[in-house]
Design a protein around this motif. Structure first.
Motif, PDB file in Angstrom:
ATOM      1  N   GLN B  37       0.900  -1.159   0.071  1.00  0.00           N
ATOM      2  CA  GLN B  37       0.004  -0.055  -0.083  1.00  0.00           C
ATOM      3  C   GLN B  37       0.786   1.325   0.012  1.00  0.00           C
ATOM      4  N   LYS B  38       2.107   1.173   0.223  1.00  0.00           N
ATOM      5  CA  LYS B  38       2.950   2.388   0.278  1.00  0.00           C
ATOM      6  C   LYS B  38       3.098   3.147  -1.023  1.00  0.00           C
ATOM      7  N   LEU B  39       2.920   4.305  -1.060  1.00  0.00           N
ATOM      8  CA  LEU B  39       2.907   5.240  -2.276  1.00  0.00           C
ATOM      9  C   LEU B  39       3.550   6.585  -1.935  1.00  0.00           C
ATOM     10  N   GLY B  40       4.720   6.994  -2.207  1.00  0.00           N
ATOM     11  CA  GLY B  40       5.019   8.338  -2.198  1.00  0.00           C
ATOM     12  C   GLY B  40       5.798   8.919  -3.280  1.00  0.00           C
ATOM     13  N   ILE B  41       5.856  10.111  -3.232  1.00  0.00           N
ATOM     14  CA  ILE B  41       6.548  10.942  -4.416  1.00  0.00           C
ATOM     15  C   ILE B  41       7.336  12.245  -3.807  1.00  0.00           C
ATOM     16  N   ALA B  42       8.524  12.564  -4.408  1.00  0.00           N
ATOM     17  CA  ALA B  42       9.107  14.001  -3.884  1.00  0.00           C
ATOM     18  C   ALA B  42       9.706  14.419  -5.100  1.00  0.00           C
ATOM     19  N   VAL B  43       9.830  15.722  -5.242  1.00  0.00           N
ATOM     20  CA  VAL B  43      10.497  16.559  -6.304  1.00  0.00           C
ATOM     21  C   VAL B  43      11.493  17.551  -5.454  1.00  0.00           C
ATOM     22  N   CYS B  44      12.728  17.368  -6.118  1.00  0.00           N
ATOM     23  CA  CYS B  44      13.813  18.602  -5.594  1.00  0.00           C
ATOM     24  C   CYS B  44      13.877  19.584  -6.925  1.00  0.00           C
ATOM     25  N   TYR B  45      13.524  20.693  -6.639  1.00  0.00           N
ATOM     26  CA  TYR B  45      13.206  21.719  -7.766  1.00  0.00           C
ATOM     27  C   TYR B  45      14.621  22.473  -7.796  1.00  0.00           C
ATOM     28  N   ASP B  55       3.749   8.703   1.167  1.00  0.00           N
ATOM     29  CA  ASP B  55       4.881   8.398   2.030  1.00  0.00           C
ATOM     30  C   ASP B  55       6.126   8.603   1.756  1.00  0.00           C
ATOM     31  N   ALA B  56       6.261   9.919   1.481  1.00  0.00           N
ATOM     32  CA  ALA B  56       7.660  10.228   0.667  1.00  0.00           C
ATOM     33  C   ALA B  56       8.693  10.419   1.877  1.00  0.00           C
ATOM     34  N   ASP B  57       8.612  10.489   3.123  1.00  0.00           N
ATOM     35  CA  ASP B  57       9.472  10.683   3.933  1.00  0.00           C
ATOM     36  C   ASP B  57       9.926   9.275   4.746  1.00  0.00           C
ATOM     37  N   GLU B  58       9.094   8.079   4.245  1.00  0.00           N
ATOM     38  CA  GLU B  58       9.357   6.982   4.753  1.00  0.00           C
ATOM     39  C   GLU B  58      10.716   6.054   3.908  1.00  0.00           C
ATOM     40  N   ALA B  59      11.580   5.526   4.787  1.00  0.00           N
ATOM     41  CA  ALA B  59      12.604   4.977   4.009  1.00  0.00           C
ATOM     42  C   ALA B  59      12.194   3.450   3.529  1.00  0.00           C
ATOM     43  N   PHE B  60      12.897   3.098   2.561  1.00  0.00           N
ATOM     44  CA  PHE B  60      12.873   1.871   1.868  1.00  0.00           C
ATOM     45  C   PHE B  60      14.250   1.470   1.384  1.00  0.00           C
ATOM     46  N   SER B  61      14.071   0.220   0.747  1.00  0.00           N
ATOM     47  CA  SER B  61      15.318  -0.240   0.160  1.00  0.00           C
ATOM     48  C   SER B  61      15.367   0.270  -1.162  1.00  0.00           C
ATOM     49  N   ILE B  62      16.596   0.872  -1.339  1.00  0.00           N
ATOM     50  CA  ILE B  62      16.699   1.415  -2.606  1.00  0.00           C
ATOM     51  C   ILE B  62      17.149   0.458  -3.715  1.00  0.00           C
ATOM     52  N   GLN B  63      17.752  -0.604  -3.394  1.00  0.00           N
ATOM     53  CA  GLN B  63      18.176  -2.010  -4.408  1.00  0.00           C
ATOM     54  C   GLN B  63      19.022  -1.142  -5.492  1.00  0.00           C
ATOM     55  N   SER B  64      18.568  -1.355  -6.628  1.00  0.00           N
ATOM     56  CA  SER B  64      19.232  -1.225  -7.785  1.00  0.00           C
ATOM     57  C   SER B  64      19.514   0.643  -8.166  1.00  0.00           C
ATOM     58  N   ILE B  65      18.917   1.353  -7.456  1.00  0.00           N
ATOM     59  CA  ILE B  65      19.079   2.724  -7.781  1.00  0.00           C
ATOM     60  C   ILE B  65      20.587   3.006  -7.069  1.00  0.00           C
ATOM     61  N   SER B  66      20.968   2.028  -6.342  1.00  0.00           N
ATOM     62  CA  SER B  66      22.164   2.249  -5.777  1.00  0.00           C
ATOM     63  C   SER B  66      23.407   2.279  -6.840  1.00  0.00           C
ATOM     64  N   LYS B  67      22.955   1.634  -7.931  1.00  0.00           N
ATOM     65  CA  LYS B  67      24.029   1.378  -8.881  1.00  0.00           C
ATOM     66  C   LYS B  67      24.300   2.644  -9.753  1.00  0.00           C
ATOM     67  N   GLY B 270      18.488  20.207 -15.735  1.00  0.00           N
ATOM     68  CA  GLY B 270      18.117  21.744 -15.593  1.00  0.00           C
ATOM     69  C   GLY B 270      16.943  22.091 -14.618  1.00  0.00           C
ATOM     70  N   GLU B 271      16.260  21.152 -14.437  1.00  0.00           N
ATOM     71  CA  GLU B 271      14.938  21.440 -13.630  1.00  0.00           C
ATOM     72  C   GLU B 271      14.702  20.889 -12.293  1.00  0.00           C
ATOM     73  N   MET B 272      14.757  19.597 -12.500  1.00  0.00           N
ATOM     74  CA  MET B 272      14.364  18.821 -11.296  1.00  0.00           C
ATOM     75  C   MET B 272      14.802  17.392 -11.230  1.00  0.00           C
ATOM     76  N   SER B 273      14.870  16.873  -9.935  1.00  0.00           N
ATOM     77  CA  SER B 273      15.176  15.479  -9.537  1.00  0.00           C
ATOM     78  C   SER B 273      13.828  15.022  -9.029  1.00  0.00           C
ATOM     79  N   ILE B 274      13.412  13.836  -9.340  1.00  0.00           N
ATOM     80  CA  ILE B 274      12.341  13.254  -8.802  1.00  0.00           C
ATOM     81  C   ILE B 274      12.222  11.695  -8.132  1.00  0.00           C
ATOM     82  N   ALA B 275      11.783  11.588  -7.257  1.00  0.00           N
ATOM     83  CA  ALA B 275      11.762  10.144  -6.672  1.00  0.00           C
ATOM     84  C   ALA B 275      10.329   9.636  -6.357  1.00  0.00           C
ATOM     85  N   VAL B 276       9.782   8.450  -6.803  1.00  0.00           N
ATOM     86  CA  VAL B 276       8.582   7.768  -6.478  1.00  0.00           C
ATOM     87  C   VAL B 276       8.696   6.387  -5.883  1.00  0.00           C
TER      88      VAL B 276
END
Lengths: 306, 306, 306, 306
Positions: B37-45, B55-67, B270-276
């Motif tokens: 059920q977890k669902l979160g999104i954050a944008v850094c402008y 659930d943008a402030d809840e930590a989870f296992s980033i797995q392959s994003i670490s690559k 040039g604009e933003m980084s996003i995480a979902v």
């Protein structure tokens, strides 16, 4: 920064020393006969101006660049689902004419820019169009604003004489139920599309619609929706340069499509369409000096999609 | 258009019905236990503001994003040629952990974002760093501006217990001369990187340097040159989503990287980084609702690289 | 026709000119050091007589010939179904150490005579035997009637130092659930089996049971049933010579097994067991002059299974 | 032990319960229409006697068994080197109509008994024979001593309508330079050979030459030399049963060749030729009850090559 003719001349001078390091396509005599010294570039800017340098007005065989044109025609007459159930949207990760992947993936080509995928698209056009070769000719003349464009029949005939591998691909897809028409007429159309003769200037103008949200240079009537135009650019970015798509993105950073005749078209969305020509190819089958010219242009005008 | 929190909330509401159509990764118990059920999104402008929803402030296992993080560290301490002779830049065109392609291509992984490629990068870091796990931790804490980030040891240990396939990959590369260190310590590091616990907010901040020509949010010191940043984005666009890179480009049109923990990061240069974050995955191993959220965001703010 | 020593001498003279056309195995130093001039042959006839010529009494590394011995031990302590659900009975059709086929076929090796299959068999022996290396040594000393047979520790240790590919194979099978024990001890056993030092005379005697319906030369107690013996010969005929099984059947027409040390054993069921040795290998990894010697023997005594 | 009619009847009774566990070939209607209840066996002994049981006199479509006949004709009119440079002698290790292996091995089929190999052989016959279909008919009538044998035109025509995969194979070999004639007439011949209608008695008589060192039953003129006959048997033993050659050798222990019409021929060199027929196939495409009947026969008469 908008490029000017002087910048284009400079870029051609910078990459000309690379001539001699690649290899002109020689699988058919008509292509092997082209001199390796040819070098041209043209840019069609979003204000309508066309800038050029070198052999930018000399026509050559566009070969696989035509795959973008046939897909565009298919996107006009088929629903998205009709297309994308018969051909994928993923990079191929193997040589551009491999049957191995096609058999492992049950006759569904990886994307519309490898031979198998373009043959499926040609099969779809054959089903819906009464005179596919004439239709393509009218379409490209309209896009480029050049009523004199035509096929090089000698090239088309020569391709047909060396068509065994493409015939094998088409028959394999028929065996998997992913090819509806007789193989020979579809191959004939496909080789004609590849045998279109266009100059860098023709190409830059013809593909301006991809830099302009689907609306061509010649008038204000969209041929694709802005979303379709964006999607087509995305496909070009991931699949447009055979097994060299990653390297091209890394070095040039523009959606693009190459042909074994030595041409490459590239797009800066919202700004410009670009065409280069240099017949010698790198080991991935993409124009060696042409890729270098685009890399320099990207760096000097500070434009890339990344 | 700059997104705001209300838009992000709306997007999460729109994609929430997709929950139930995917499948939470279950190859290790620690991941299988996460609620779907977890669902979160954050944008850094680019003005430094961070916008979030769900659930943008809840930590989870980033797995392959670490690559992406380990490759960034390697790009800091190795010359480009040293990296790109040991790992390619092309899409893989096959499942992300296939040994078939690796054997056919003589132990050179297709790109640094499939397991084989990330293991080569980890091997390179092991050669040059005295305490690789500590170094990674310091790096990611610095990038995210969060001194509390840490590894989930239970996840790292669990991965190690299910590491047979990755061990096979590493030994095969050793057999081809493309792996220098002992396999076990490198695998241990690799699984720790994957076991980093980060929230969407952490990730959006940490990857801001890719939207900002190589300079992180936290200070004005570049960690990559603008060219390197552009190159890394190009690699993400063509290779970042396993065998779904083409589909992601077609639908979302941003460079991105996914992990089997359900996270995806995406960049608008040039604009933003996003995480979902949404734990259920599609058949290609990418977050199902996460991809849909990025697709909506791309459409609503009118931002895509194409 | 029963061969005699004079015939064997003649055959060795006839094939000796082939020395120089093959290549001694050089992937470990211990094998590369063997002189290519060695040439020997021995026949164990069904009346108990052993005939020999050339270097028939000199011991060499039997390498993959040991795979027949380990399979025989497994057939003694496992039910047929237990074995043949974990390893197939079909020719491999590819290089003998390929991971491609193993991955495509879900970790089930094609047959027990490729490396992957022999590793599964070694894994099975490890599960049921308390001291596998000692047990093998006793078994082969008994079969050959030679209490002095032993392992060449230098060869076994050297193989272990070059074991990356075999480790990759074992870990891949573990990932598919087809390998039960820790990889390192099983590899250690496997390399010891390969490092058995035996002469042509030892080998001809040791494999006599396959020519004698399962009963060894040394006494009258069957180690395999007649049916098992027939089955093992059938496996040798279709799978015993790597990717050269068809060519070997075509030229020699006997069930056989080769090793990269240059040895080959061959069986004429009901009549005799044969061993040849010549260190230079053909491109399929089988002894070049050894195969030629067996071909001549087959033609001159008029014996073949076909 | 020489089998008699009573033994054959007994064997058919023993295997009849297996009917229902396999699957009749259904890729063309003409084959799918055959009742699955058919069961027949015939043995041609070296004293000229023919023993039979069940539906041994009813003709059926011999399908791939014809590949042995076409190879025999090619061996009569081509030098061995001419044949074996264009087709290999090794087991295929993959499904019998795979293009993957064919592409990886540069258009050289693994052996003459997979479709690709038989197409090369048909291409060779087409080059040297003025009327290949008539020539084959005369040959097989002569071998079987039955002037009434003929092609089932409906089967041949039906195969031609489902020939896409075989056309793909032929065109791929043309692309590699390993196919000399036009594809369509060669395919037409090939499908006619497959559509030969023969009974078990016809087949047992026709293939007696392989049990008799190359000399057919009908007269004393050798059609192959003893060496060629031995070589052909060796090829059948390693490659005759598609991807089930190892299993067949393990269970039956005779050189053999199967067809998807449910027929199998098998050879005991020096003693007898055998033909069985039961239309239901196992997953490897070989007659299920037919294989079981041969296994029982091999066990009861104590004859096997191993």
């Amino acid at each position: 920064m908008k490029p000017n003719a002087q910048l284009l001349e400079q870029i051609l001078d910078d990459v000309r020393p690379l001539i001699g390091q690649g290899k002109v396509a020689d699988y058919i005599p008509a292509l092997a006969d082209v001199t390796n010294q040819k070098l041209g570039i043209a840019v069609c800017y979003n204000d309508g101006e066309v800038i050029r340098a070198g052999d930018a007005d000399e026509a050559f065989s566009i070969q696989s660049i035509s795959k973008v044109l046939s897909l565009t025609l298919a996107m006009q007459s088929y629903q998205a689902e009709e297309i994308w159930t018969r051909v994928g949207k993923e990079p191929s990760g193997q040589a551009f004419n491999s049957l191995i992947q096609l058999e492992m993936e049950q006759g569904i080509p990886r994307n519309p820019f490898i031979n198998a995928g373009a043959l499926v698209v040609s099969d779809m056009l054959h089903t819906r169009q009464s005179a596919p070769r004439q239709r393509m000719l009218e379409f490209v003349r309209y896009l480029a604003g050049n009523p004199h464009l035509c096929y090089d029949k000698a090239v088309a005939d020569s391709e047909m004489l060396h068509s065994d591998r493409n015939a094998a691909i088409a028959y394999l897809m028929r065996a998997f139920g992913n090819f509806d028409n007789d193989v020979v007429p579809v191959l004939t159309n496909y080789f004609h599309y590849c045998a279109l003769e266009m100059s860098c200037v023709d190409l830059a103008k013809a593909f301006f619609y991809l830099a302009n949200k689907g609306t061509p240079l010649s008038d204000n009537t969209a041929i694709l929706s802005p979303t379709q135009s964006k999607q087509l650019n995305a496909l070009l970015a991931t699949c447009g340069l055979y097994d060299g798509a990653g390297e091209f993105a890394y070095r040039v950073g523009m959606p693009g499509k190459s042909g074994v005749g030595g041409g490459i078209i590239a797009i800066v969305p919202g700004e410009m369409s670009i065409a280069v020509w240099s017949p010698e190819l790198d080991p991935s089958g993409n124009s060696l000096a042409g890729t270098a010219a685009l890399e320099l242009l990207s760096a000097r005008i500070g434009r890339s999609i990344f």
